[in-house]
Scaffold this motif. Structure first.
Motif, PDB file in Angstrom:
ATOM      1  N   ASP A 154       0.825  -1.215   0.000  1.00  0.00           N
ATOM      2  CA  ASP A 154       0.000   0.000   0.000  1.00  0.00           C
ATOM      3  C   ASP A 154       0.856   1.261   0.000  1.00  0.00           C
ATOM      4  OD1 ASP A 154      -2.306  -1.491   0.002  1.00  0.00           O
ATOM      5  OD2 ASP A 154      -2.602  -1.397   2.163  1.00  0.00           O
ATOM      6  N   ALA A 155       1.965   1.228   0.732  1.00  0.00           N
ATOM      7  CA  ALA A 155       2.864   2.392   0.773  1.00  0.00           C
ATOM      8  C   ALA A 155       3.468   2.659  -0.598  1.00  0.00           C
ATOM      9  CB  ALA A 155       3.960   2.169   1.807  1.00  0.00           C
ATOM     10  N   VAL A 156       3.883   1.592  -1.276  1.00  0.00           N
ATOM     11  CA  VAL A 156       4.466   1.744  -2.620  1.00  0.00           C
ATOM     12  C   VAL A 156       3.423   2.276  -3.592  1.00  0.00           C
ATOM     13  CG1 VAL A 156       5.500   0.523  -4.564  1.00  0.00           C
ATOM     14  CG2 VAL A 156       6.179  -0.051  -2.230  1.00  0.00           C
ATOM     15  N   LYS A 157       2.219   1.711  -3.523  1.00  0.00           N
ATOM     16  CA  LYS A 157       1.145   2.143  -4.422  1.00  0.00           C
ATOM     17  C   LYS A 157       0.839   3.621  -4.246  1.00  0.00           C
ATOM     18  CE  LYS A 157      -3.565   0.865  -5.806  1.00  0.00           C
ATOM     19  NZ  LYS A 157      -4.699  -0.061  -5.540  1.00  0.00           N
ATOM     20  N   GLN A 158       0.837   4.076  -2.992  1.00  0.00           N
ATOM     21  CA  GLN A 158       0.555   5.487  -2.741  1.00  0.00           C
ATOM     22  C   GLN A 158       1.720   6.369  -3.173  1.00  0.00           C
ATOM     23  OE1 GLN A 158      -0.738   6.268   1.235  1.00  0.00           O
ATOM     24  NE2 GLN A 158      -1.032   8.461   0.882  1.00  0.00           N
ATOM     25  N   ALA A 159       2.958   5.924  -2.917  1.00  0.00           N
ATOM     26  CA  ALA A 159       4.132   6.700  -3.316  1.00  0.00           C
ATOM     27  C   ALA A 159       4.167   6.914  -4.825  1.00  0.00           C
ATOM     28  CB  ALA A 159       5.406   5.997  -2.849  1.00  0.00           C
ATOM     29  N   ASP A 160       3.665   5.951  -5.572  1.00  0.00           N
ATOM     30  CA  ASP A 160       3.662   6.051  -7.032  1.00  0.00           C
ATOM     31  C   ASP A 160       2.739   7.142  -7.554  1.00  0.00           C
ATOM     32  OD1 ASP A 160       5.528   4.055  -7.369  1.00  0.00           O
ATOM     33  OD2 ASP A 160       4.045   2.459  -7.678  1.00  0.00           O
ATOM     34  N   LYS A 161       1.862   7.665  -6.683  1.00  0.00           N
ATOM     35  CA  LYS A 161       0.912   8.692  -7.112  1.00  0.00           C
ATOM     36  C   LYS A 161       1.525  10.084  -7.120  1.00  0.00           C
ATOM     37  CE  LYS A 161      -3.164   6.246  -5.326  1.00  0.00           C
ATOM     38  NZ  LYS A 161      -4.317   6.314  -4.388  1.00  0.00           N
ATOM     39  N   TYR A 162       2.662  10.269  -6.468  1.00  0.00           N
ATOM     40  CA  TYR A 162       3.225  11.606  -6.287  1.00  0.00           C
ATOM     41  C   TYR A 162       4.453  11.823  -7.168  1.00  0.00           C
ATOM     42  CZ  TYR A 162       0.330  11.484  -2.079  1.00  0.00           C
ATOM     43  OH  TYR A 162      -0.719  11.358  -1.207  1.00  0.00           O
ATOM     44  N   MET A 163       4.609  13.049  -7.634  1.00  0.00           N
ATOM     45  CA  MET A 163       5.834  13.482  -8.294  1.00  0.00           C
ATOM     46  C   MET A 163       6.334  14.704  -7.538  1.00  0.00           C
ATOM     47  SD  MET A 163       8.265  13.285 -10.441  1.00  0.00           S
ATOM     48  CE  MET A 163       7.800  12.114 -11.710  1.00  0.00           C
ATOM     49  N   GLY A 187      10.577  -1.823   3.394  1.00  0.00           N
ATOM     50  CA  GLY A 187      10.667  -0.453   2.912  1.00  0.00           C
ATOM     51  C   GLY A 187      11.561  -0.266   1.709  1.00  0.00           C
ATOM     52  N   ALA A 188      12.246  -1.319   1.269  1.00  0.00           N
ATOM     53  CA  ALA A 188      13.141  -1.194   0.114  1.00  0.00           C
ATOM     54  C   ALA A 188      12.372  -0.805  -1.142  1.00  0.00           C
ATOM     55  CB  ALA A 188      13.904  -2.497  -0.109  1.00  0.00           C
ATOM     56  N   ASP A 189      11.199  -1.400  -1.341  1.00  0.00           N
ATOM     57  CA  ASP A 189      10.401  -1.074  -2.519  1.00  0.00           C
ATOM     58  C   ASP A 189       9.912   0.368  -2.485  1.00  0.00           C
ATOM     59  OD1 ASP A 189      10.717  -3.594  -3.550  1.00  0.00           O
ATOM     60  OD2 ASP A 189       8.822  -4.369  -2.765  1.00  0.00           O
ATOM     61  N   THR A 190       9.652   0.876  -1.291  1.00  0.00           N
ATOM     62  CA  THR A 190       9.245   2.279  -1.165  1.00  0.00           C
ATOM     63  C   THR A 190      10.378   3.201  -1.585  1.00  0.00           C
ATOM     64  OG1 THR A 190       7.876   1.643   0.726  1.00  0.00           O
ATOM     65  CG2 THR A 190       8.224   3.992   0.373  1.00  0.00           C
ATOM     66  N   LEU A 191      11.605   2.874  -1.154  1.00  0.00           N
ATOM     67  CA  LEU A 191      12.760   3.688  -1.534  1.00  0.00           C
ATOM     68  C   LEU A 191      12.951   3.695  -3.051  1.00  0.00           C
ATOM     69  CD1 LEU A 191      15.329   2.627   1.222  1.00  0.00           C
ATOM     70  CD2 LEU A 191      14.091   4.796   1.061  1.00  0.00           C
ATOM     71  N   LYS A 192      12.773   2.533  -3.677  1.00  0.00           N
ATOM     72  CA  LYS A 192      12.907   2.464  -5.141  1.00  0.00           C
ATOM     73  C   LYS A 192      11.856   3.330  -5.825  1.00  0.00           C
ATOM     74  CE  LYS A 192      14.909  -2.186  -5.196  1.00  0.00           C
ATOM     75  NZ  LYS A 192      14.760  -3.586  -5.638  1.00  0.00           N
ATOM     76  N   SER A 193      10.632   3.283  -5.312  1.00  0.00           N
ATOM     77  CA  SER A 193       9.559   4.080  -5.894  1.00  0.00           C
ATOM     78  C   SER A 193       9.843   5.572  -5.752  1.00  0.00           C
ATOM     79  CB  SER A 193       8.233   3.732  -5.209  1.00  0.00           C
ATOM     80  OG  SER A 193       7.182   4.525  -5.719  1.00  0.00           O
ATOM     81  N   VAL A 194      10.330   5.968  -4.575  1.00  0.00           N
ATOM     82  CA  VAL A 194      10.647   7.381  -4.333  1.00  0.00           C
ATOM     83  C   VAL A 194      11.715   7.866  -5.309  1.00  0.00           C
ATOM     84  CG1 VAL A 194      11.740   8.949  -2.693  1.00  0.00           C
ATOM     85  CG2 VAL A 194       9.922   7.412  -1.931  1.00  0.00           C
ATOM     86  N   LEU A 195      12.723   7.045  -5.541  1.00  0.00           N
ATOM     87  CA  LEU A 195      13.800   7.436  -6.457  1.00  0.00           C
ATOM     88  C   LEU A 195      13.295   7.618  -7.888  1.00  0.00           C
ATOM     89  CD1 LEU A 195      16.645   5.184  -5.065  1.00  0.00           C
ATOM     90  CD2 LEU A 195      16.688   7.674  -5.176  1.00  0.00           C
ATOM     91  N   GLU A 196      12.211   6.961  -8.224  1.00  0.00           N
ATOM     92  CA  GLU A 196      11.643   7.103  -9.562  1.00  0.00           C
ATOM     93  C   GLU A 196      10.725   8.306  -9.675  1.00  0.00           C
ATOM     94  OE1 GLU A 196       9.586   3.477 -10.263  1.00  0.00           O
ATOM     95  OE2 GLU A 196      11.406   2.264 -10.524  1.00  0.00           O
TER      96      GLU A 196
END
Length: 262
Positions: A154-163, A187-196
């Motif tokens: 859920d955290a990754v999915k939400q992080a993907d909504k923001y730029m 939290g590793a997947d969240t960090l990857k999403s944030v970097l994108e």
């Protein structure tokens, strides 16, 4: 922090506060966690018995055997955070991930106005919410109690909504060859999403993290735009930093003692 939290969460939060500010008081901990001072004293006694801190009159500080090392590392983190805070501008949208150095970066940038902040950190969200001119969004998901951050699908999915304009991220290991690595499998997947999802990716890491390779690989070093770290005369670390610069990463060195960013 909400009342009624479990004992393990309290202990972890107390240690986080010691890592962030060095010394804590019984009264302030009691008010923030909303438990009695008797409970806090019992918690501090437990942590002292585990060798994690040293009780002092009215509170606690880092264990006496670790104090010198922790103070030195804390100073390095403060210097890096102060330098990184200079890059935050009024009206910026930011993703600020959990960790002491990103947290300090936001604290040093407290004179910046109208910030939009997305974070996975309960502590960062709590502090940022004190500012009425900040818009604060915390990612949803499962809470990793030990370090007080949110993770999971859920955290990754939400992080993907923001730029965001900028991401402020720390890593446990920063190396030209091994890239960006972390101890945090959660939290590793969240960090990857944030970097994108950030236009400018700012890695904040004190000099002890340079050349270190941690457990979980996040991305190659080339994904970063800016690295903020401490100046060093160590020839080995200088070689690594030159290789990082050769990969196209701008390196900003923290040299002077910090205060509030002007």
């Amino acid at each position: 922090m909400k009342s009624g939290i479990g004992r393990e969460e309290r202990l972890n939060w107390i240690m986080y506060q010691i890592g962030l500010i060095g010394t804590v008081s019984v009264r302030e901990l009691s008010e923030k966690i909303q438990v009695s001072t008797v409970t806090i004293r019992k918690d501090l006694r437990t942590l002292e018995e585990q060798g994690k801190l040293q009780r002092i009159s009215g509170g606690a500080t880092a264990d006496k055997l670790q104090t010198g090392r922790m103070e030195q590392k804390s100073e390095l983190k403060h210097l890096v955070a102060f330098e990184a805070a200079k890059m935050i501008e009024d009206g910026d949208s930011l993703v600020v991930t959990s960790g002491i150095t990103p947290h300090l970066t936001l604290l040093y940038a407290r004179n910046r106005t109208r910030l939009q902040i997305v974070t996975d950190s309960l502590q960062i969200a709590k502090d940022a919410c004190a500012r009425p001119d900040y818009q604060v969004m915390i990612l949803g998901g499962e809470i990793y109690v030990r370090d007080s951050f949110v993770y999971g699908r859920d955290a990754v999915k939400q992080a993907d909504k923001y730029m965001a304009d900028k991401a402020i991220i720390t890593m446990d290991g920063i190396d030209a060859k091994a890239g960006l690595t972390t101890l945090r499998v959660e939290g590793a997947d969240t960090l990857k999403s944030v970097l994108e999802r950030a236009r400018i990716k700012i890695i904040v890491g004190d000099i002890t993290k340079i050349g270190h390779e941690s457990f979980c690989h996040i991305e190659d070093i080339s994904v970063a735009d800016i690295l903020v770290t401490n100046w060093t005369e160590d020839p080995g670390k200088q070689r690594i930093l030159r290789k990082i610069a050769d990969a196209g990463i701008q390196i900003r060195y923290a040299k002077a003692k910090g205060g509030m960013v002007g």
